[in-house]
Each structure stands twice: as structure tokens, then as C-alpha cells.
Design a protein around this motif. Structure first.
Motif, PDB file in Angstrom:
ATOM      1  N   THR A 301       0.802  -1.209   0.000  1.00  0.00           N
ATOM      2  CA  THR A 301       0.000   0.000   0.000  1.00  0.00           C
ATOM      3  C   THR A 301       0.843   1.271   0.000  1.00  0.00           C
ATOM      4  O   THR A 301       0.319   2.359   0.203  1.00  0.00           O
ATOM      5  CB  THR A 301      -0.945   0.022   1.210  1.00  0.00           C
ATOM      6  N   THR A 302       2.144   1.146  -0.181  1.00  0.00           N
ATOM      7  CA  THR A 302       3.046   2.295  -0.199  1.00  0.00           C
ATOM      8  C   THR A 302       3.735   2.361  -1.547  1.00  0.00           C
ATOM      9  O   THR A 302       4.195   1.345  -2.065  1.00  0.00           O
ATOM     10  CB  THR A 302       4.096   2.186   0.927  1.00  0.00           C
ATOM     11  N   ARG A 303       3.812   3.559  -2.115  1.00  0.00           N
ATOM     12  CA  ARG A 303       4.426   3.745  -3.427  1.00  0.00           C
ATOM     13  C   ARG A 303       5.757   4.487  -3.265  1.00  0.00           C
ATOM     14  O   ARG A 303       5.879   5.368  -2.404  1.00  0.00           O
ATOM     15  CB  ARG A 303       3.499   4.537  -4.352  1.00  0.00           C
ATOM     16  N   TYR A 304       6.713   4.138  -4.138  1.00  0.00           N
ATOM     17  CA  TYR A 304       8.051   4.714  -4.049  1.00  0.00           C
ATOM     18  C   TYR A 304       8.499   5.237  -5.406  1.00  0.00           C
ATOM     19  O   TYR A 304       8.090   4.734  -6.455  1.00  0.00           O
ATOM     20  CB  TYR A 304       9.066   3.655  -3.592  1.00  0.00           C
ATOM     21  N   ALA A 305       9.379   6.253  -5.358  1.00  0.00           N
ATOM     22  CA  ALA A 305      10.037   6.745  -6.561  1.00  0.00           C
ATOM     23  C   ALA A 305      11.432   7.227  -6.168  1.00  0.00           C
ATOM     24  O   ALA A 305      11.704   7.528  -5.000  1.00  0.00           O
ATOM     25  CB  ALA A 305       9.242   7.879  -7.209  1.00  0.00           C
ATOM     26  N   ASN A 306      12.306   7.311  -7.159  1.00  0.00           N
ATOM     27  CA  ASN A 306      13.700   7.683  -6.916  1.00  0.00           C
ATOM     28  C   ASN A 306      14.213   8.408  -8.142  1.00  0.00           C
ATOM     29  O   ASN A 306      14.182   7.874  -9.247  1.00  0.00           O
ATOM     30  CB  ASN A 306      14.515   6.405  -6.650  1.00  0.00           C
ATOM     31  N   ASP A 307      14.688   9.644  -7.976  1.00  0.00           N
ATOM     32  CA  ASP A 307      15.223  10.391  -9.116  1.00  0.00           C
ATOM     33  C   ASP A 307      16.745  10.480  -9.095  1.00  0.00           C
ATOM     34  O   ASP A 307      17.345  11.233  -9.855  1.00  0.00           O
ATOM     35  CB  ASP A 307      14.612  11.795  -9.189  1.00  0.00           C
ATOM     36  N   GLY A 308      17.377   9.684  -8.237  1.00  0.00           N
ATOM     37  CA  GLY A 308      18.830   9.676  -8.158  1.00  0.00           C
ATOM     38  C   GLY A 308      19.384  10.577  -7.078  1.00  0.00           C
ATOM     39  O   GLY A 308      20.490  10.349  -6.585  1.00  0.00           O
ATOM     40  N   VAL A 352       3.436   7.155  -7.410  1.00  0.00           N
ATOM     41  CA  VAL A 352       4.278   8.342  -7.352  1.00  0.00           C
ATOM     42  C   VAL A 352       5.431   8.110  -8.311  1.00  0.00           C
ATOM     43  O   VAL A 352       5.946   6.994  -8.441  1.00  0.00           O
ATOM     44  CB  VAL A 352       4.796   8.626  -5.921  1.00  0.00           C
ATOM     45  N   THR A 353       5.816   9.137  -9.045  1.00  0.00           N
ATOM     46  CA  THR A 353       6.921   9.034  -9.988  1.00  0.00           C
ATOM     47  C   THR A 353       7.560  10.411 -10.132  1.00  0.00           C
ATOM     48  O   THR A 353       7.073  11.396  -9.547  1.00  0.00           O
ATOM     49  CB  THR A 353       6.441   8.493 -11.351  1.00  0.00           C
ATOM     50  N   THR A 354       8.636  10.498 -10.862  1.00  0.00           N
ATOM     51  CA  THR A 354       9.299  11.782 -11.070  1.00  0.00           C
ATOM     52  C   THR A 354       9.620  11.965 -12.545  1.00  0.00           C
ATOM     53  O   THR A 354       9.883  11.001 -13.272  1.00  0.00           O
ATOM     54  CB  THR A 354      10.614  11.886 -10.271  1.00  0.00           C
ATOM     55  N   ILE A 359       7.562  16.159  -9.433  1.00  0.00           N
ATOM     56  CA  ILE A 359       7.104  14.964  -8.747  1.00  0.00           C
ATOM     57  C   ILE A 359       5.620  14.832  -9.096  1.00  0.00           C
ATOM     58  O   ILE A 359       4.864  15.809  -8.999  1.00  0.00           O
ATOM     59  CB  ILE A 359       7.254  15.084  -7.227  1.00  0.00           C
ATOM     60  N   VAL A 360       5.196  13.655  -9.504  1.00  0.00           N
ATOM     61  CA  VAL A 360       3.801  13.436  -9.880  1.00  0.00           C
ATOM     62  C   VAL A 360       3.276  12.251  -9.080  1.00  0.00           C
ATOM     63  O   VAL A 360       3.903  11.191  -9.037  1.00  0.00           O
ATOM     64  CB  VAL A 360       3.657  13.172 -11.395  1.00  0.00           C
ATOM     65  N   LEU A 471      15.340  -0.376  -5.100  1.00  0.00           N
ATOM     66  CA  LEU A 471      14.740   0.911  -5.396  1.00  0.00           C
ATOM     67  C   LEU A 471      15.806   1.826  -5.998  1.00  0.00           C
ATOM     68  O   LEU A 471      16.311   2.746  -5.369  1.00  0.00           O
ATOM     69  CB  LEU A 471      14.145   1.531  -4.128  1.00  0.00           C
ATOM     70  N   ALA A 472      16.176   1.554  -7.243  1.00  0.00           N
ATOM     71  CA  ALA A 472      17.186   2.339  -7.932  1.00  0.00           C
ATOM     72  C   ALA A 472      16.513   3.471  -8.690  1.00  0.00           C
ATOM     73  O   ALA A 472      15.293   3.596  -8.726  1.00  0.00           O
ATOM     74  CB  ALA A 472      17.981   1.460  -8.887  1.00  0.00           C
ATOM     75  N   ARG A 473      17.316   4.301  -9.313  1.00  0.00           N
ATOM     76  CA  ARG A 473      16.784   5.399 -10.098  1.00  0.00           C
ATOM     77  C   ARG A 473      15.826   4.869 -11.158  1.00  0.00           C
ATOM     78  O   ARG A 473      16.089   3.862 -11.802  1.00  0.00           O
ATOM     79  CB  ARG A 473      17.930   6.157 -10.752  1.00  0.00           C
ATOM     80  N   GLN A 474      14.725   5.582 -11.352  1.00  0.00           N
ATOM     81  CA  GLN A 474      13.724   5.126 -12.305  1.00  0.00           C
ATOM     82  C   GLN A 474      14.253   5.180 -13.732  1.00  0.00           C
ATOM     83  O   GLN A 474      14.928   6.126 -14.127  1.00  0.00           O
ATOM     84  CB  GLN A 474      12.477   5.994 -12.209  1.00  0.00           C
ATOM     85  N   GLU A 475      13.932   4.153 -14.504  1.00  0.00           N
ATOM     86  CA  GLU A 475      14.284   4.179 -15.911  1.00  0.00           C
ATOM     87  C   GLU A 475      13.379   5.149 -16.657  1.00  0.00           C
ATOM     88  O   GLU A 475      12.309   5.521 -16.190  1.00  0.00           O
ATOM     89  CB  GLU A 475      14.202   2.780 -16.509  1.00  0.00           C
TER      90      GLU A 475
END
Length: 580
Positions: A301-308, A352-354, A359-360, A471-475
Motif C-alpha cells: 500500500t506504499t508507493r516509491y520513486a527515486n530520481d537519483g 508516485v513518480t518523477t 514529482i507526480v 529501489l534504484a533510479r527510475q528508468e
């Protein structure tokens, strides 16, 4: 290569794609499969594709390396240069291939490349070379491991500077963890990691800013109060350097890997720690603004994002939806609540994403008319007070297919975000709606854009981004493939797939061809692929629970290039691997 996306659609027009019969050029003999006379491809890992040197079909130009997949007890591969699907290995014990991962690296230009695949079969671990050709693959045994049939978890931790330094991390019998270099000779014993008896603890790879693997962080001791240690890549059998105890924590929940090589480690008890790679130091725990009972929400139930540079967490606490940004400042975690107390928010956030500048994230609210509305917000990274929100029509839900808990299909490119929505009434075919949405906050701040009766289904990744394990930087996506569904109520119709550039998501794109079969409803969400991969060719699968599963090969540059290569009528899905 320009950026592109894949869309799926449904149309009642005539098909110019292959169907397994006669002169469609996707198989052997008159029926297109070489096995029987009814045109049904089988799961024997043997098929041929018609490779044309023009825009009328698949082109040999631009393809390199094998594309691997597994089905039942076999590891299979497609040689797209020769147009041949063949068997790489088969279990002597008839056991399904369950544990397999892709061995990534980088080439001289720094772009992602694929060295091969690692899999467990019968007694051993094996590596198969992607830089080979049909008939020329000889799997190599990795290490002296002799209990391959007991491997129940396996992953390859890549080294982006020296591919031979990649580590195979695996577990035996749900309990015993080991690590071994991917190039280990059969005389080399794996290193025992001796983790506590707690299946949720993490083995964390440490890399420098260039992606070279330096060692592992892992827990040791009693699971109720274990110690984190660092083991150097050249001394995995040693006890390692003690970092700190984790008495504040029951389990490691997520690990955010920053471009610097530093790590943000979130624990289930509501804390986060920073790991300074150069100093090999683990910070003191810092509390995230946790729930009233002091327990962070479950991962599902938790969302993650990573922009580096930052990790973003979207969750739902007792006061409503919230969005948190985590970073590292002078070796310590820095926690900033960007949005909170959205009281009307229903359940957990959707995603959530970037993007490059924003941040969106998305969540559901209950409006004044007691209607559930999907809300998408974009927040400027440089000025988080600048927030824009967008609402979907009340009859649409952000999701893929029927499921409502799993994370939806979300990709980004530049400053665009791509996601899907469908009718709340699905699968009731009356008035069914599918939409492939995209949002570009800077270019169009007032509206969401969409392709009607379509869903984004797979993407070709930007090879300069390293979406490594964890949880690496998003492609980022270069090409999207969208599926069109014009009348889901007509089960006799077939779905269409179209490749469009991510830079122009409203373009007509390249019509790749039809997929589907008799019996429905079909629906664009039935087309799937591995999470990320490179082009111009990709493997994709049309799957139906308990029914026929068909594996396709497509080339996003050419019309009518979507070809069925293997079809399984027994409900056994082909297992696709990241990268292919």
C-alpha cells in the motif's frame, strides 16, 4: 534511437499480421509451426520468424544478442538475427524453471547492455551468453553449488564497470543465503552470508558513483536485535566491518540507491538511515512521520520513486494521503513532508513518480456528491509550493485490467508521465472505457491528455539509465507500445498494437499488427512484457488466466512486425525477463 511507447487496441478490420497459417512467414512448413497441421504453435522452443530487410517485416538491422525467456522446464532464446527460436537448456528432472535473472552491464559508451542470464536448474547454477547465436549457446556452470533444485530466490547484482564482478545472490530452502561471482569456476565455493532467520531482511549491494560493485551490506546475529555489517567484494567470506545494530528495527523495508552510491534504508518500524558509501558509515535512525501506532504501511500500500538524488514515499496515514521526500544531508537522512492531511483521500495512493522537473503522484478522493474521483498532482521539484492538480472523470479508475491493489503501469520520459485508466464498471462490457493518459506539466498545465480506447502496455527503455536491483533510479522510456480496444464487447475482434515515440505520444505511430485469439472479451491490458527492456525488438505476451498464452516478437520500427512465435494452449505462461 528515438523514444517510443507501445499501445494496444481492438479493431474488427482485417489483419495483416501473422496468425500461424500458410504464408505468414512465422514458422516452418505450411502451417507456420513445424509441429502439427492446425496452425497452433507449441511450447517446444522451436520456431522460425520471417526476417525481411525492408519495412514489410522484421529487419536484421539493429538487432544484436539473444532474447531469453523460460517456459515450463526449459530456458529458451530467440536469435533475432537469424529469426530462430531454440532451446537453451531443459531440466533433467522435469522441474519448471522458476529462478532466473538477467545479467546487465554497460558498454564502452556507458549504455546498458545485457551479458546473459543466470538460472537455477537441477543441481547447479548456470550462466548463458546473450552474445551468441542459435546453436552456439553452451551454458556455463557457476561455482560448485550442487543444490540448484533448492534455490527459491535468485538475483544478479550487476557491476556496471566490470561485468565479471557481478554477484549472484540466492537463497536455498527459504533460509540459507549465499553469494558468488557470476564468473566463478566450478571449483569455487559460494560465500555463506549467514543471515538471521528472517525472510524479510535485505542483502544490499553497495556501488560507487560509476556503478562498480564494492561489497554487500547484510544483517548478522539475532533477528530481534541484529547488526548490519559490510563485506568487501573481495572478501565475502570474512566477517565484515560492523556498521551498527538495528535494535530500532524489526525488518529492512526498502533501500533507496542514490546516484552518489549512498543509500537510504527504510525500516518497517518507521525509521530511515543513511549509508555513507565513502566512509562506510551508517547513520543513526531518524523517525519518519509514522502512523499513530508507530508502524509504517505495508509495502503493497506504499508507493516509491527515486530520481537519483531523492527518494519519494507516497502512503496513507490516519490523517489521509501524504507525500514524503527523503534525501541525505551531511551523512544524515533529511525528511521533508511535501503533502499531508489530504483528509478526503480514499485508501492508499495510486502511484508516485518523477520527471525531469516534477514529482507526480495520484490518489482517490470522495467529492461532495459522494463520488470517488481520481486526482493527479504535479509538484515542482525546485519549488514544492507550486502544485497543480488534475481530475479524471468520475467513472474512471487509474489501474490496469481488473486488479485494484497492484501498482499500475506508470512510465516517464523527459517531463511526461504515462499511465492508464479504465471504467469502474469493468469487466461489464456496456459502456466500457479504456484510456492511455499522459501528463506534461510544463507544456500543458490545464489538462490531461489521452488516447481513447487504448492502454499503454510496454516501453523501450533509455539505455543510459541503470534500473538496477532494488529501489534504484527510475528508468526512462524512449518508445511506448499502446493497445487499442474499440469494442471490448465483441469477442471475435482482435487487439492492435502501435508503437509511438514518447516525445510525441499523440502521433499515429507504427502499426505493429494484431494480437489476440477467438474467445474473449480480449481487452488491451492482456498484452504484457518484462518491466523494462531495450529495442528495437522486444518480447511480449498475450495472456489469459487458465487459457491460451502467446509469445510475440515485435520491432517498433516496422509495420506488421508483431509475430507470434510460441503459443501455449494449456495456460502455462512464458516467463519473460527484464531487458528483453
Amino acid at each position: 534511437m528515438s523514444s517510443a511507447l507501445l499501445i494496444a487496441c481492438n479493431d474488427s478490420g482485417s489483419s495483416s499480421s501473422s496468425s500461424g497459417n500458410g504464408d505468414n512467414g512465422n514458422g516452418n512448413g505450411d502451417n507456420g509451426n513445424g509441429d502439427n497441421d492446425n496452425g497452433q504453435l507449441t511450447v517446444n522452443c522451436e520456431a522460425n520468424l520471417d526476417l525481411a530487410d525492408n519495412n514489410d517485416g522484421l529487419s536484421r538491422e539493429g538487432h544484436s544478442g539473444l532474447s531469453f525467456f523460460a517456459v515450463q522446464d526449459r530456458v529458451c532464446a530467440l536469435d533475432s538475427e537469424q529469426g530462430t527460436v531454440f532451446e537453451v537448456a531443459r531440466s533433467d528432472n522435469g522441474e519448471d524453471v522458476q529462478q532466473m535473472d538477467t545479467h546487465f552491464s554497460t558498454d564502452a559508451s556507458g549504455e546498458m547492455t545485457i551479458e546473459g542470464v543466470v538460472y537455477a536448474m537441477d543441481e547447479h547454477l548456470w550462466w548463458a551468453d546473450a552474445d551468441a547465436s542459435a546453436g552456439g549457446v553452451t551454458p556455463r556452470q557457476i561455482s560448485s553449488e550442487s543444490r540448484g533444485e533448492d534455490v527459491d530466490s535468485l538475483r544478479v547484482e550487476p557491476d556496471y564497470q566490470n561485468s565479471d564482478n557481478a554477484l549472484v545472490v540466492y537463497r536455498l530452502d527459504t533460509e540459507f543465503w549465499y553469494a558468488v561471482p557470476v564468473d566463478a569456476a566450478t571449483s569455487q565455493d559460494p560465500a555463506a552470508l549467514e543471515l538471521p532467520d528472517d525472510g524479510a531482511v535485505s542483502v544490499i549491494a553497495v556501488r560507487d558513483e560509476d556503478g562498480a560493485i564494492e561489497g554487500l551490506i547484510l544483517p548478522q546475529g539475532d533477528p530481534s536485535e541484529f547488526t548490519m555489517v559490510f563485506r568487501d567484494i573481495d572478501a565475502l567470506d570474512d566477517e565484515g566491518t560492523e556498521l551498527d545494530d538495528l535494535s530500532d528495527n524489526l525488518q529492512v523495508l526498502k533501500v533507496g540507491r542514490l546516484d552518489s552510491g549512498d543509500l537510504l534504508i527504510q525500516t518497517r518500524a518507521g525509521y530511515v538511515r543513511a549509508f555513507d558509501r565513502e566512509e562506510q558509515e551508517l547513520s543513526d535512525p531518524v523517525a519518519i512521520d509514522a502512523l499513530d501506532d508507530g508502524v509504517v504501511n505495508l509495502v503493497v500500500t506504499t508507493r516509491y520513486a527515486n530520481d537519483g538524488e531523492n527518494v519519494y514515499i507516497a502512503d496513507h496515514d490516519s490523517d489521509g494521503a501524504r507525500l514524503t521526500r527523503l534525501s541525505i544531508d551531511s551523512g544524515e537522512p533529511d525528511i521533508e513532508i511535501l503533502r499531508s492531511d489530504i483528509e478526503d483521500a480514499e485508501d492508499f495512493p495510486k502511484f508516485v513518480t518523477t520527471t525531469d522537473d516534477h514529482i507526480v503522484w495520484a490518489y482517490s478522493i470522495e467529492d461532495s456528491d459522494d463520488q470517488i474521483i481520481e486526482v493527479v498532482e504535479s509538484i515542482e521539484k525546485a519549488d514544492t509550493d507550486q502544485v497543480a492538480d488534475y481530475s479524471l472523470p468520475e467513472n474512471l479508475v487509474i489501474r490496469d485490467g481488473i486488479g485494484s491493489i497492484g501498482e499500475p503501469w506508470v512510465h516517464t520520459s523527459g517531463n511526461k508521465v504515462f499511465f492508464n485508466a479504465s471504467s469502474r464498471s469493468f469487466p461489464d462490457p456496456e459502456g466500457e472505457t479504456f484510456r492511455a493518459y499522459w501528463l506534461e506539466p510544463d507544456a500543458d498545465p490545464d489538462a490531461l491528455n489521452y488516447r481513447e480506447d487504448q492502454n499503454w502496455r510496454l516501453a523501450l527503455s533509455d539505455p543510459t539509465i541503470h534500473p538496477a536491483v532494488g529501489l534504484a533510479r527510475q528508468e526512462r522510456s524512449e518508445i511506448l507500445v499502446v493497445a487499442r480496444d474499440e469494442d471490448v464487447s465483441d469477442s471475435s475482434e482482435e487487439d492492435f498494437a502501435t508503437a509511438v515515440p514518447a516525445s510525441e505520444p499523440d502521433a499515429d505511430g507504427v502499426e505493429l499488427g494484431k494480437y489476440g485469439a477467438d474467445g474473449g472479451p480480449i481487452g488491451p491490458f492482456l498484452l504484457s512484457s518484462a518491466d523494462y527492456g531495450f529495442g528495437p525488438g522486444r518480447l511480449a505476451m498475450r495472456s489469459m488466466t487458465g487459457g491460451e498464452n502467446t509469445l510475440y516478437w515485435l520491432d517498433v520500427r516496422h509495420e506488421d512486425s508483431m509475430k507470434p512465435i510460441l503459443r501455449n494452449e494449456e495456460g502455462q505462461a512464458h516467463r519473460l525477463q527484464p531487458g528483453f
